[in-house]
Design an enzyme around this catalytic site. Structure first.
Site, PDB file in Angstrom:
ATOM      1  N   SER A 205       0.827  -1.196   0.000  1.00 25.17           N
ATOM      2  CA  SER A 205       0.000   0.000   0.000  1.00 25.17           C
ATOM      3  C   SER A 205       0.863   1.250   0.000  1.00 25.17           C
ATOM      4  O   SER A 205       1.939   1.287   0.606  1.00 25.17           O
ATOM      5  CB  SER A 205      -0.895   0.009   1.243  1.00 25.17           C
ATOM      6  OG  SER A 205      -1.474   1.278   1.450  1.00 25.17           O
TER       7      SER A 205
ATOM      8  N   TYR B 274      -1.657   0.532  10.468  1.00 28.65           N
ATOM      9  CA  TYR B 274      -1.797  -0.035   9.123  1.00 28.65           C
ATOM     10  C   TYR B 274      -0.621   0.368   8.239  1.00 28.65           C
ATOM     11  O   TYR B 274      -0.006  -0.463   7.571  1.00 28.65           O
ATOM     12  CB  TYR B 274      -3.110   0.450   8.504  1.00 28.65           C
ATOM     13  CG  TYR B 274      -3.262   0.075   7.050  1.00 28.65           C
ATOM     14  CD1 TYR B 274      -3.645  -1.211   6.696  1.00 28.65           C
ATOM     15  CD2 TYR B 274      -3.019   1.003   6.042  1.00 28.65           C
ATOM     16  CE1 TYR B 274      -3.773  -1.563   5.361  1.00 28.65           C
ATOM     17  CE2 TYR B 274      -3.142   0.652   4.713  1.00 28.65           C
ATOM     18  CZ  TYR B 274      -3.525  -0.630   4.383  1.00 28.65           C
ATOM     19  OH  TYR B 274      -3.641  -0.977   3.052  1.00 28.65           O
TER      20      TYR B 274
ATOM     21  N   LYS C 104       2.187  -2.116   6.638  1.00 23.50           N
ATOM     22  CA  LYS C 104       2.457  -2.210   5.206  1.00 23.50           C
ATOM     23  C   LYS C 104       3.915  -1.892   4.892  1.00 23.50           C
ATOM     24  O   LYS C 104       4.519  -2.509   4.012  1.00 23.50           O
ATOM     25  CB  LYS C 104       1.525  -1.277   4.430  1.00 23.50           C
ATOM     26  CG  LYS C 104       0.079  -1.773   4.353  1.00 23.50           C
ATOM     27  CD  LYS C 104      -0.017  -3.107   3.636  1.00 23.50           C
ATOM     28  CE  LYS C 104      -1.467  -3.516   3.400  1.00 23.50           C
ATOM     29  NZ  LYS C 104      -1.583  -4.816   2.719  1.00 23.50           N
TER      30      LYS C 104
END
Length: 320
Positions: free
Chosen positions: A149, A162, A166
């Site tokens: 991402s 998050y 990633k």
């Protein structure tokens, strides 16, 4: 020019492959002739099933969907589920670690357990799946494709865990590429804003949130890459949802907020903020996966599927 791939006789696993970007990737490999298995914590809707046909392989307790894709219910954060899933394969040529996502989760005032679950899903799970699949992949010179991402390559306010997970996933892929070469190639697709048109998807740590804050509902609904409101990353779900593994919907990238939410509700910026003029689609991501999974020399690479990135917001402020 049209590029085609022949995956006949190849066996492919796509985690979180029942919706959004994951479903697009699975469909692309199936169209190229591969035997495709997808997994998720919850099964696809009944109307997606192929007349109840059961699947004997891939860990058992599966069925074949209308597209001829085998489904196996598994939580890839659980080592026992990963063992059951991978032990069902006699051969495995490609693993696409797509499962991931996160609801909006600013550090202040949120539960440590929520952040731990986000990291488990987006970093620990791909490590577990890749580790268990390695012997099968090495036997055939296979490949691992991580779905990363843009949040892992730049600040990710509001979804720090998050973004950090990633970033860790991107690094994990480079490490495995070096550790497993030349027998297994490992590459990453770094997805930016993506539109999966999947308002039904939900946040990965939903049950934890529901327990800690009953009555709260995650406004995001997964979308891009993997994944406002009503959009989420490749695996987000609402507070009462159980599925947390399919990166899907129009949101900033594989997972956090919807695109409109990302830009303060201004939907007019969705295309203008991307040099390519539009968000990525699952098909855009799938084409890169087909290329990276095919036999070749490339390993340890990060391929950005972000339409040129995001134009800084100040450019729009100056022009308005």
């Amino acid at each position: 020019m049209t590029v085609t791939y022949d995956y006949a006789g190849k066996h492919v696993l796509v985690t979180g492959g029942t919706k959004g970007i994951g479903a697009g990737i699975a469909a692309a490999f199936a169209a190229a002739g591969a035997e495709v298995t997808v997994c998720a914590r919850t099964s696809p809707t009944t109307h997606d099933r192929h007349s109840g046909e059961t699947a004997s392989g891939a860990g058992g307790s599966g069925f074949v969907t209308a597209g001829g894709i085998r489904f196996v219910q598994a939580d890839v954060r659980d080592p026992a589920d990963v063992e059951r899933l991978i032990s069902g394969f006699d051969r495995l040529d490609v693993v696409v670690n797509n499962a991931g996502g996160s609801p909006p989760a600013p550090l202040e005032g949120t539960s440590p357990r929520l952040h731990a679950r986000v990291i488990e899903l987006n970093l620990t799970a791909p490590l577990l799946v890749s580790q268990r699949a390695y012997p099968l992949l090495a036997a055939v010179g296979g490949a691992v494709v991580m779905i990363g991402s843009a949040s892992g390559a730049r600040p990710s306010p509001g979804t720090s865990a998050y973004g950090a997970a990633k970033a860790g996933l991107h690094h994990l892929a480079r490490c495995l590429a070096a550790e497993w070469a030349p027998r297994v190639r490992v590459n990453t697709v770094v997805v930016g804003l993506a539109n999966t048109q999947n308002p039904g998807s939900r946040d990965p740590a939903a049950q934890d949130r529901a327990t800690e804050n009953p009555g709260s509902r995650d406004p995001t609904v997964q979308g891009p890459a993997t994944q406002g409101p009503a959009t989420q990353d490749p695996n987000s779900q609402d507070a009462n949802s159980q599925d947390a593994e399919s990166q899907d919907t129009p949101t900033r990238d594989a997972g956090a907020h919807g695109a409109a939410d990302h830009y303060g509700g201004r939907t007019d910026l969705d295309g203008r903020a991307i040099p390519a003029g539009r968000m990525a689609t699952p098909a855009d991501v799938a084409q890169v996966c087909l290329w990276l999974a095919a036999p070749g020399y490339v390993t340890g690479a990060e391929v950005r599927v972000d339409g040129g990135g995001e134009i800084p917001a100040w450019r729009h402020l100056v022009s308005d």
